[in-house]
Design a protein around this motif. Structure first.
Motif, PDB file in Angstrom:
ATOM      1  N   VAL A  28      65.540  47.183   3.805  1.00 47.72           N
ATOM      2  CA  VAL A  28      64.293  46.723   4.423  1.00 47.72           C
ATOM      3  C   VAL A  28      63.767  47.834   5.323  1.00 47.72           C
ATOM      4  CG1 VAL A  28      63.244  45.010   5.924  1.00 47.72           C
ATOM      5  CG2 VAL A  28      65.041  44.321   4.331  1.00 47.72           C
ATOM      6  N   VAL A  29      62.544  48.245   5.081  1.00 52.37           N
ATOM      7  CA  VAL A  29      61.961  49.280   5.928  1.00 52.37           C
ATOM      8  C   VAL A  29      60.666  48.773   6.564  1.00 52.37           C
ATOM      9  CG1 VAL A  29      62.923  51.204   4.610  1.00 52.37           C
ATOM     10  CG2 VAL A  29      60.670  50.300   4.017  1.00 52.37           C
ATOM     11  N   THR A  30      60.332  49.426   7.666  1.00 60.71           N
ATOM     12  CA  THR A  30      59.067  49.085   8.318  1.00 60.71           C
ATOM     13  C   THR A  30      58.029  50.129   7.925  1.00 60.71           C
ATOM     14  OG1 THR A  30      60.221  48.069  10.153  1.00 60.71           O
ATOM     15  CG2 THR A  30      57.941  48.708  10.536  1.00 60.71           C
ATOM     16  N   VAL A  31      56.929  49.630   7.417  1.00 57.54           N
ATOM     17  CA  VAL A  31      55.854  50.512   6.959  1.00 57.54           C
ATOM     18  C   VAL A  31      54.681  50.387   7.929  1.00 57.54           C
ATOM     19  CG1 VAL A  31      54.143  50.797   5.132  1.00 57.54           C
ATOM     20  CG2 VAL A  31      56.513  50.279   4.545  1.00 57.54           C
ATOM     21  N   GLU A  32      54.172  51.517   8.368  1.00 51.89           N
ATOM     22  CA  GLU A  32      53.015  51.472   9.254  1.00 51.89           C
ATOM     23  C   GLU A  32      51.753  51.332   8.425  1.00 51.89           C
ATOM     24  OE1 GLU A  32      51.218  54.426  12.429  1.00 51.89           O
ATOM     25  OE2 GLU A  32      53.404  54.238  12.608  1.00 51.89           O
ATOM     26  N   MET A  33      50.915  50.383   8.755  1.00 52.74           N
ATOM     27  CA  MET A  33      49.726  50.182   7.931  1.00 52.74           C
ATOM     28  C   MET A  33      48.435  50.450   8.695  1.00 52.74           C
ATOM     29  SD  MET A  33      49.199  47.200   5.191  1.00 52.74           S
ATOM     30  CE  MET A  33      47.530  46.894   4.645  1.00 52.74           C
ATOM     31  N   GLU A  47      45.114  41.574  -0.035  1.00 49.10           N
ATOM     32  CA  GLU A  47      44.844  42.571  -1.072  1.00 49.10           C
ATOM     33  C   GLU A  47      45.332  43.955  -0.622  1.00 49.10           C
ATOM     34  OE1 GLU A  47      40.697  43.307  -2.560  1.00 49.10           O
ATOM     35  OE2 GLU A  47      40.825  41.113  -2.820  1.00 49.10           O
ATOM     36  N   GLY A  48      44.992  44.310   0.614  1.00 48.94           N
ATOM     37  CA  GLY A  48      45.401  45.598   1.175  1.00 48.94           C
ATOM     38  C   GLY A  48      46.912  45.714   1.290  1.00 48.94           C
ATOM     39  N   ILE A  49      47.552  44.624   1.649  1.00 50.18           N
ATOM     40  CA  ILE A  49      49.010  44.636   1.817  1.00 50.18           C
ATOM     41  C   ILE A  49      49.695  44.811   0.458  1.00 50.18           C
ATOM     42  CG2 ILE A  49      51.004  43.197   2.428  1.00 50.18           C
ATOM     43  CD1 ILE A  49      49.156  41.997   4.664  1.00 50.18           C
ATOM     44  N   ILE A  50      49.175  44.141  -0.551  1.00 46.01           N
ATOM     45  CA  ILE A  50      49.765  44.264  -1.889  1.00 46.01           C
ATOM     46  C   ILE A  50      49.640  45.707  -2.386  1.00 46.01           C
ATOM     47  CG2 ILE A  50      49.487  43.579  -4.317  1.00 46.01           C
ATOM     48  CD1 ILE A  50      48.819  40.738  -3.266  1.00 46.01           C
ATOM     49  N   GLU A  51      48.479  46.281  -2.141  1.00 51.09           N
ATOM     50  CA  GLU A  51      48.255  47.670  -2.527  1.00 51.09           C
ATOM     51  C   GLU A  51      49.245  48.604  -1.833  1.00 51.09           C
ATOM     52  OE1 GLU A  51      44.326  49.880  -1.898  1.00 51.09           O
ATOM     53  OE2 GLU A  51      43.819  48.029  -2.999  1.00 51.09           O
ATOM     54  N   GLU A  52      49.381  48.396  -0.521  1.00 53.49           N
ATOM     55  CA  GLU A  52      50.288  49.232   0.273  1.00 53.49           C
ATOM     56  C   GLU A  52      51.732  49.074  -0.207  1.00 53.49           C
ATOM     57  OE1 GLU A  52      49.246  51.290   2.661  1.00 53.49           O
ATOM     58  OE2 GLU A  52      51.257  51.966   3.261  1.00 53.49           O
ATOM     59  N   LYS A 100      52.795  48.372  -3.069  1.00 54.25           N
ATOM     60  CA  LYS A 100      52.971  49.066  -4.359  1.00 54.25           C
ATOM     61  C   LYS A 100      53.278  50.542  -4.149  1.00 54.25           C
ATOM     62  CE  LYS A 100      50.327  46.172  -7.516  1.00 54.25           C
ATOM     63  NZ  LYS A 100      48.902  45.855  -7.799  1.00 54.25           N
ATOM     64  N   LYS A 101      52.608  51.128  -3.183  1.00 51.22           N
ATOM     65  CA  LYS A 101      52.832  52.544  -2.885  1.00 51.22           C
ATOM     66  C   LYS A 101      54.293  52.824  -2.549  1.00 51.22           C
ATOM     67  CE  LYS A 101      48.464  53.328  -0.599  1.00 51.22           C
ATOM     68  NZ  LYS A 101      47.993  53.476   0.783  1.00 51.22           N
ATOM     69  N   TRP A 102      54.947  51.848  -1.970  1.00 51.14           N
ATOM     70  CA  TRP A 102      56.332  52.010  -1.540  1.00 51.14           C
ATOM     71  C   TRP A 102      57.310  51.437  -2.565  1.00 51.14           C
ATOM     72  CZ3 TRP A 102      57.490  54.485   3.098  1.00 51.14           C
ATOM     73  CH2 TRP A 102      56.384  54.787   3.882  1.00 51.14           C
ATOM     74  N   ASN A 110      52.785  35.675  -4.877  1.00 50.54           N
ATOM     75  CA  ASN A 110      52.740  37.133  -4.984  1.00 50.54           C
ATOM     76  C   ASN A 110      53.907  37.719  -4.204  1.00 50.54           C
ATOM     77  OD1 ASN A 110      51.863  36.950  -2.286  1.00 50.54           O
ATOM     78  ND2 ASN A 110      49.720  37.043  -2.894  1.00 50.54           N
ATOM     79  N   ILE A 111      53.875  39.012  -4.024  1.00 43.42           N
ATOM     80  CA  ILE A 111      54.992  39.724  -3.396  1.00 43.42           C
ATOM     81  C   ILE A 111      55.236  39.293  -1.942  1.00 43.42           C
ATOM     82  CG2 ILE A 111      53.611  41.690  -2.594  1.00 43.42           C
ATOM     83  CD1 ILE A 111      55.917  43.494  -3.656  1.00 43.42           C
ATOM     84  N   LEU A 112      54.251  38.591  -1.375  1.00 41.85           N
ATOM     85  CA  LEU A 112      54.404  38.139   0.011  1.00 41.85           C
ATOM     86  C   LEU A 112      55.046  36.760   0.129  1.00 41.85           C
ATOM     87  CD1 LEU A 112      51.441  39.866   0.019  1.00 41.85           C
ATOM     88  CD2 LEU A 112      51.731  39.341   2.430  1.00 41.85           C
TER      89      LEU A 112
END
Ligand code: GTP
Ligand code: MG
Ligand code: ZN
Ligand code: ZN
Ligand code: ZN
Lengths: 124, 224
Positions: free
Chosen positions: B12-17, A12-17, A19-21, A55-57
């Motif tokens: 492709v980019v690396t995103v810090e989470m 869930e957190g990864i999908i949200e993140e 989206k931000k990008w 999903n996007i993953l």
């Protein structure tokens, strides 16, 4: 036993993140996993597979980076615990300082952290 | 107007989470503990194997506290049902019931909700009984001041070796039902030895909760 719920929160957190990008796809997820957690790598991978089917993953790679447990003692010792003979397959946190024998504190190895994502984004 | 090719329009980019799921729970647990502190409440969470005696021990502690004029409450965590909750209520204390449903452990968020249902202004002590499980609760502290793990001799003398982490992350270790040790042909000293090796700092208490043996030691270990 709770790998599924932990993984679904994570996704869930990864999908949200992503989206931000404005990501169109997630290629890789890099996860740091502490050796003192009760999360099994096999079970996490299975949950990941199931929870990324549509999903996007979808099709992405899960990279798990193991993090060693660490203890710290008042005598100044900081580092690995003495290995335990009984359980070769699972790390047992033994809180005895290998240097002075006193009681040590656990300072690392409890993390389950999504460190980085490799995502496909529009090139603008 | 031809498509310039998919690849040239994307990279492709690396995103810090840097997002730790377990740390979020620990953060909420700290919040719960702060709420208890605000009200001057000492909180204890009881973990342990299924049927090891968690509820009975809390019931006995609650009665002792009552006789000292102290006010306690309890949170019962179970996968389903309200049996333990009803047992707490029968001692005349405020109680809350949490059914975890699919989950095999309480977490700080569930406890946070249960705290809403308790009269925090009127309490000195809070007991939180986790779901009977020696594995999962390790990853999910709920925000107590001390953790008690309860096992009993009826589970065999290898219980500690099989579930070392929970003993490493607890403050008090109760080895219960010692009255049944002989019948079970289990030597409780083996459990004690293993527990001591894994967590030399923990208080280890031999108990027969039915007869109240070991209860004085537990009361003093918890500072009640
Ligand atoms: N002989 C003996 N029986 C005990 C002792 N402590 C608890 N019991 C019995 O063991 C059974 C289970 O006790 P509970 O207090 O319900 O155990 P629990 O750990 O809360 O169980 P769950 O919440 O279902 O995991 C009850 O029948 C108790 O009376 C003990 O020290 N000796
Ligand atoms: Mg119970
Ligand atoms: Zn679990
Ligand atoms: Zn030391
Ligand atoms: Zn909520």
């Amino acid at each position: 036993m709770h790998e599924f719920s932990v993984m679904s929160q994570m996704i869930e957190g990864i999908i949200e993140e992503s989206k931000k990008w404005n990501a169109t796809k997630v290629e890789e997820v890099i996860l740091e996993l502490g050796e003192f957690t009760m999360l099994g790598e096999e079970q996490l991978r299975f949950a990941y597979e199931v929870l990324t089917k549509d999903n996007i993953l979808k099709g992405s790679k899960l990279t798990i980076v193991p993090v060693k447990g660490a203890i710290e003692c008042d005598c100044g010792f900081k580092g690995d615990m003495s290995p335990s003979e009984d359980t070769p397959h699972r790390s047992v946190p033994i809180l005895e300082c290998p240097k002075c024998g006193n009681l040590a504190r656990i300072v690392g190895g409890r993390e389950c952290t999504v460190k980085n994502l490799r995502v496909v984004v529009p090139d603008v | 107007m031809g498509q310039a090719g998919f690849t040239s329009m994307h990279k492709v980019v690396t995103v810090e989470m840097e997002k730790d799921i377990l740390a979020e729970n620990r953060h909420l647990a700290d919040h719960n503990r702060a709420l208890l502190d605000e009200h001057g409440i000492k909180g204890f969470d009881f973990l342990g194997a299924i049927g090891s005696g968690k509820t009975l021990i809390i019931e006995k502690l609650v009665d002792r506290l009552k006789s000292k004029g102290k006010r306690a409450a309890a949170i019962a965590g179970d996968v389903s049902g309200d049996d333990d909750y009803q047992r707490f209520v029968s001692h005349g204390i405020p109680a809350a019931n949490i059914n975890t449903g699919k989950e095999c452990h309480l977490d700080a968020h569930l406890v946070d909700h249960a705290l809403d249902d308790l009269p925090l202004e009127d309490l000195d002590y809070l007991f939180i009984e986790n779901v009977g499980n020696l594995v999962c609760p390790v990853d999910f502290p709920v925000g107590s001041h001390a953790r008690v793990v309860v096992i009993s001799v009826t589970e065999g003398d290898d219980m500690v070796r099989k579930h070392p982490a929970i003993f490493a992350f607890s403050d008090v270790i109760v080895i219960n039902k010692v009255d049944l040790a002989q019948a079970m042909e289990v030597d409780p000293r083996i459990l004690e030895r293993d527990a001591k090796r894994i967590n030399p700092g923990a208080k280890i208490i031999m108990m027969d909760a039915r007869r109240g043996e070991g209860m004085d030691e537990l009361v003093s270990a918890l500072g009640l």
